[in-house]
Design a protein around this motif. Structure first.
Motif, PDB file in Angstrom:
ATOM      1  N   PHE B 244     -22.341   6.952  -8.411  1.00  0.00           N
ATOM      2  CA  PHE B 244     -21.746   6.255  -9.552  1.00  0.00           C
ATOM      3  C   PHE B 244     -21.326   7.259 -10.624  1.00  0.00           C
ATOM      4  N   SER B 245     -20.775   6.755 -11.688  1.00  0.00           N
ATOM      5  CA  SER B 245     -20.271   7.626 -12.749  1.00  0.00           C
ATOM      6  C   SER B 245     -21.389   7.930 -13.745  1.00  0.00           C
ATOM      7  N   PRO B 246     -21.214   9.002 -14.527  1.00  0.00           N
ATOM      8  CA  PRO B 246     -22.208   9.328 -15.560  1.00  0.00           C
ATOM      9  C   PRO B 246     -22.446   8.156 -16.518  1.00  0.00           C
ATOM     10  N   GLU B 247     -21.378   7.367 -16.787  1.00  0.00           N
ATOM     11  CA  GLU B 247     -21.538   6.213 -17.688  1.00  0.00           C
ATOM     12  C   GLU B 247     -22.556   5.222 -17.125  1.00  0.00           C
ATOM     13  N   GLU B 248     -22.637   5.196 -15.779  1.00  0.00           N
ATOM     14  CA  GLU B 248     -23.589   4.271 -15.148  1.00  0.00           C
ATOM     15  C   GLU B 248     -24.967   4.928 -14.954  1.00  0.00           C
ATOM     16  N   ASP B 250     -25.684   7.936 -13.409  1.00  0.00           N
ATOM     17  CA  ASP B 250     -25.851   8.697 -12.166  1.00  0.00           C
ATOM     18  C   ASP B 250     -25.156  10.047 -12.365  1.00  0.00           C
TER      19      ASP B 250
END
Lengths: 152, 404
Positions: B244-248, B250
């Motif tokens: 997933f993305s850093p925003e999520e 991960d």
């Protein structure tokens, strides 16, 4: 006693024997012997494959050979052989079921690299009959069919 | 990775079966081609709700089976090809999926009585301490469970073998012998749940990818027969690739493991004494947040004595200790920081065992462990609730093994 652990006592001296045609020289160094029976050295100096014959781990003559000639305990050789076999880095002396089975399987080919034989009589016959063979016998078993190698 | 969904976990038994009925025989199918194998079944009974290899507290667990088959071929005296397949069932962490343990080509460039120089390429066994080379073969282990302080099963894939090139050299003389093995470059086997659980304490959404790593071992056999020393060291690395993305939440990251092991062993005719000591540095960055960083040093050691009464009977006693962090030996800082039990960070284990060799190819064993503190080497898969674990516990184990 259960099978596989013969417990006969031998008082005779153990000597190294080779096939009379084996290119082994006049005498054999202890280091060389240790490398051959440790399955690390697989060919004589001229490239002829070495055929190693041993008796079962707890055979009194094998115990004497390990302790008197090589200066190790048989279980240390077993450990080293197991390491080769189960880490994919070498092969250990192979146990075969019977004389007949061995003859059947080696018919037409040169023979195994290393074999566990059942008796001194079988050891003598194998060493005498196999090119490049090496093994050991008590002195009373020696006859003209095998060559005794002094250990340097 | 060799996997097959269509085969049952006990598939190698089909191959092994003929050997079980007859005498112990390895197979030589044609000249220089040999087949060997082993089959091990264990029983584990543990106390205080701490499960090992399945649900082992209530009546015990038979969830421990090791089956292996290998083939080797020596087409020439200086060349060997070898492959070993393994199926290992050990609780929730290892469910018996067939795996490729090693598959290698070994070429000896120089081979004489005193010198040896060669190369192994493919999937090779990791040169690590005294017991890693054949650690799945019960016959070659000193006990049912290897000392878990150094040979912990939780990162088994990482420890056991890797994909790469190994150079070896041996030098023998009147002063003893040196055996040097250098594994590198090598790609460690990190793409699995166990490695993630060991590094992160959780199976994260992303994957671990191996980075180029190396490991070396030097063994010195002294002129005093049976006395040997070894040192192992290296650096094993991987990348965490988030799904997933850093925003999520991960994040990408890296792990580096730097083991350093000193080993000593003396083997006499009827007894042996073995000790190993490990300092293990672990550096982790990222993964949980962009600036997350852990840099800890762990410590492990054991001392073990074995007495061979006769060719049948053998007795063993061992004291085995693991600390996850030398600056936090009681785990209290870990507990304060994470809220998890402090005893996850260490293990102290007294073991006594007995072995009986029925024949050269059949063996049975019994073993008792008094883990008088620590739960480090338990698997999360067998113990989903870490708060239900108890700091002090016992293991009783039985094992039967066959090999050919």
């Amino acid at each position: 006693m259960l099978c596989g652990w013969p417990a006969r006592a031998y008082s005779d001296e153990v000597v190294v024997v080779v096939n009379p045609a084996a290119p082994a020289g006049e005498a054999i160094a202890r280091n060389t012997l240790s490398a051959i029976f440790g399955m690390r050295l697989r060919a004589w100096e001229d490239g002829t494959p070495i055929r190693v014959y041993v008796l079962p781990d707890n055979h009194a003559v094998h115990v004497m050979f390990c302790k008197q000639i090589l200066g190790v305990f048989p279980h240390q050789y077993r450990t080293a052989w197991d390491r080769l076999v189960y880490s994919g880095t070498g092969q250990a002396p192979l146990e075969v079921a019977s004389e007949e089975e061995m003859r059947a399987r080696v018919a037409g080919i040169r023979g195994e690299a290393a074999v566990v034989v059942k008796s001194e009589e079988e050891m003598r016959a194998k060493v005498a009959g196999t090119a490049g063979a090496i093994g050991y016998l008590t002195r009373k078993m020696i006859n003209e069919s095998v060559t005794v190698m002094p250990v340097k | 990775m060799l996997t097959s969904q269509s085969l049952p976990w006990w598939w190698p038994a089909l191959i092994l079966w003929p050997g079980l009925c007859g005498p112990a025989l390895a197979l030589e199918l044609f000249e220089g081609f040999q087949v060997h194998g082993f089959l091990t079944q264990g029983y584990f009974l543990t106390s205080n709700h701490n499960n090992l290899f399945g649900e082992s507290t209530d009546g015990g667990s038979l969830g421990f089976t090791e089956i292996g088959v290998n083939a080797s071929w020596l087409p020439r005296p200086d060349l060997q090809l070898a492959i070993q397949g393994l199926s290992r069932r050990a609780g929730g962490a290892f469910e018996g999926e067939p795996e490729l343990d090693f598959a290698l080509l070994d070429y000896a460039v120089v081979a004489s009585a005193d010198h040896r120089l060669g190369v192994r390429a493919g999937r090779v066994r990791t040169p690590f301490g005294l017991y890693n080379d054949t650690s799945d073969v019960a016959f070659t282990r000193p006990s049912i469970l290897l000392p878990q302080s150094i040979y912990f099963d939780r990162t088994r894939e990482l420890r056991i073998s890797g994909d790469g090139i190994l150079l070896y050299g041996e030098e023998r003389g009147s002063w003893g012998s040196f055996v040097l093995e250098f594994l590198g470059p090598v790609f460690p086997r990190v793409d699995n749940e166990n490695t993630e659980l060991a590094f992160f304490g959780a199976d994260l959404p992303g994957d671990l990818d191996p980075r180029v790593s190396f490991l070396g071992r030097l063994i010195y056999e002294t002129p005093l027969q049976g006395l040997r020393f070894a040192v192992t060291g290296g650096r094993v690395m991987d990348d965490y690739n988030p799904r997933f993305s850093p925003e999520e939440g991960d994040f990408p990251g890296t792990d580096a493991l730097e083991p350093l092991i000193f080993s000593a062993q003396y083997e006499a005719e009827h007894w042996s004494l073995t000790g190993e000591y490990e300092r293990r540095r672990i550096v982790q960055e990222g993964v949980f947040s962009p600036d997350f960083k852990v840099d800890i040093v762990g410590e492990s050691y054991y001392i073990q004595g074995i007495y061979r009464i006769d060719p049948h009977w053998e007795m063993m006693v061992r004291y085995d200790v693991f600390f996850g962090d030398v600056d936090d030996r009681d785990g209290s800082e870990f507990e304060a920081a994470t809220g998890l039990p402090s005893h996850l960070q260490f293990a102290k284990d007294w073991t006594v065992g007995v072995r009986y060799n029925i024949t050269p190819s059949w063996m049975v064993r019994a073993e008792y462990h008094n883990v008088y503190g620590g739960t480090f080497f338990l698997f999360p898969q067998d113990n989903p609730d870490v708060f239900a674990l108890n700091k002090k516990w016992d293991i009783f184990a039985l094992l039967v093994s066959y090999r050919f």
